[in-house]
Design an enzyme around this catalytic site. Structure first.
Site, PDB file in Angstrom:
ATOM      1  N   CYS A 127       0.836  -1.202   0.000  1.00  0.00           N
ATOM      2  CA  CYS A 127       0.000   0.000   0.000  1.00  0.00           C
ATOM      3  C   CYS A 127       0.873   1.255   0.000  1.00  0.00           C
ATOM      4  O   CYS A 127       1.781   1.382   0.823  1.00  0.00           O
ATOM      5  CB  CYS A 127      -0.908   0.012   1.216  1.00  0.00           C
ATOM      6  SG  CYS A 127      -2.007   1.447   1.282  1.00  0.00           S
ATOM      7  N   GLY A 140      -8.755  -7.291  -8.515  1.00  0.00           N
ATOM      8  CA  GLY A 140      -9.001  -6.098  -7.706  1.00  0.00           C
ATOM      9  C   GLY A 140     -10.202  -5.327  -8.188  1.00  0.00           C
ATOM     10  O   GLY A 140     -11.352  -5.762  -8.037  1.00  0.00           O
TER      11      GLY A 140
END
Length: 327
Positions: A101, A234
């Site tokens: 991230c 995703g």
């Protein structure tokens, strides 16, 4: 592939990526209705929130979501071990460490993608977590970060986590730019390099390697699976959730449920959640794309987007919004 590795790889053949602000428990329940075999992941939960903040409500989930992984963010081995222990006790099937991230909040906390620069620390975290739980401990990473952009860097990182006991590596096939790009831009601008992930699998055959990034069709998923062990979906799974049903059929032979049947099966869950005080919008925001590409999709989306936030909104709104029933 050795039988033990082949058996393990089957568990990660189809995964839905952890997505901050998206893959909450309502989203995961909905995705499970579409893909019975998919491995689902929570949003990233920080180890500090669980261990120091005692925010155990963040671990809430239903058994129907399993197989289910808890993704943790952090960089303190002892704290991550304690958080992993809480996750395993709560019934999660896997503990995943976020090393991908790129948000500012993650950087300021010395975890996420910036840990790509610290493979030794990541290895220490993995050892501590593995020592605390019996379920698999996995790592989700990028190809690199900022100017750390060679295969040799990724190779060293992989060697470190492999030596620490990681047997499954989930790789977003882009590097991250920590300065100058937003998290959204980091999902789109750094170029994809699927070939680098393929090479990683060839050179580390003992690892279960799952590829993430830019997978939007069944044919693309099949092509990746000829090179690596698993695919992780995703944004495509979120914006066009029925894509998961098509993948489930292609990879496992499961007949895809009719979209109407998915809503019928979601109804008891939604009504139980409404009864405990959950707002309808918290559930239906994940369902907006169910009819993506189908007649009536725009009206369905608009009806839920505009109506689910209203005070007292209930499942009747969803019934009225179903394509063919919207005026």
């Amino acid at each position: 592939m050795p039988p033990s590795t082949a058996t393990a790889a089957a568990s990660w053949r189809l995964c839905v990526a952890p997505m901050l602000d998206w893959t909450d428990r309502h989203c995961r329940y909905f995705h499970r209705l579409l893909a019975p075999h998919a491995r689902l992941y929570t949003e990233m939960v920080t180890s500090a929130a669980l261990v120091r903040g005692h925010a155990l409500h963040l671990l809430e989930h239903s058994d129907e979501e399993r197989p289910l992984a808890l993704q943790l963010g952090g960089s303190d081995p002892a704290e991550l071990a304690a958080a992993a222990r809480l996750g395993a006790a709560a019934g999660y099937d896997e503990i995943n460490l976020n090393v991908g991230c790129p948000s500012d909040r993650v950087q300021s906390g010395r975890f996420g993608a910036c840990l790509m620069r610290e493979p030794t620390l990541v290895a220490d975290c993995v050892r501590a977590m593995r020592g605390a739980v019996d379920v698999p401990v996995t790592v989700k990473c990028r190809l690199g970060v900022d100017d750390q952009d060679t295969y040799a860097d990724l190779q060293r990182f992989t060697e470190a986590v492999l030596e620490a006991g990681v047997r499954t590596l989930l790789v977003h096939a882009r590097k991250a730019w920590l300065q100058g790009l937003s998290p959204k831009e980091n999902r789109e601008i750094p170029p994809l390099d699927h070939a680098r992930v393929y090479r990683l699998k060839r050179e580390f055959p003992e690892l279960v390697v799952v590829i993430n990034g830019g997978i939007g069709t069944v044919d693309e998923a099949r092509a990746h699976l000829a090179q690596v062990d698993g695919v992780m979906i995703g944004r495509a799974a979120y914006h066009d959730p029925y894509f998961l049903a098509r993948l489930e059929q292609a990879l496992y032979g499961t007949p895809p449920p009719a979209r109407e049947a998915v809503l019928d099966r979601l109804r008891p869950y939604a009504q139980a959640e409404l009864a405990r005080g959950t707002a309808l919008a918290h559930i239906t925001r994940h369902v907006l794309g169910l009819y993506h590409g189908e007649p009536g999709a725009r009206a369905f989306r608009r009806a839920l987007s505009e109506g689910a936030h209203r005070l007292g909104a209930g499942w009747a709104l969803v019934e009225q919004a179903r394509p063919g029933r919207v005026a």
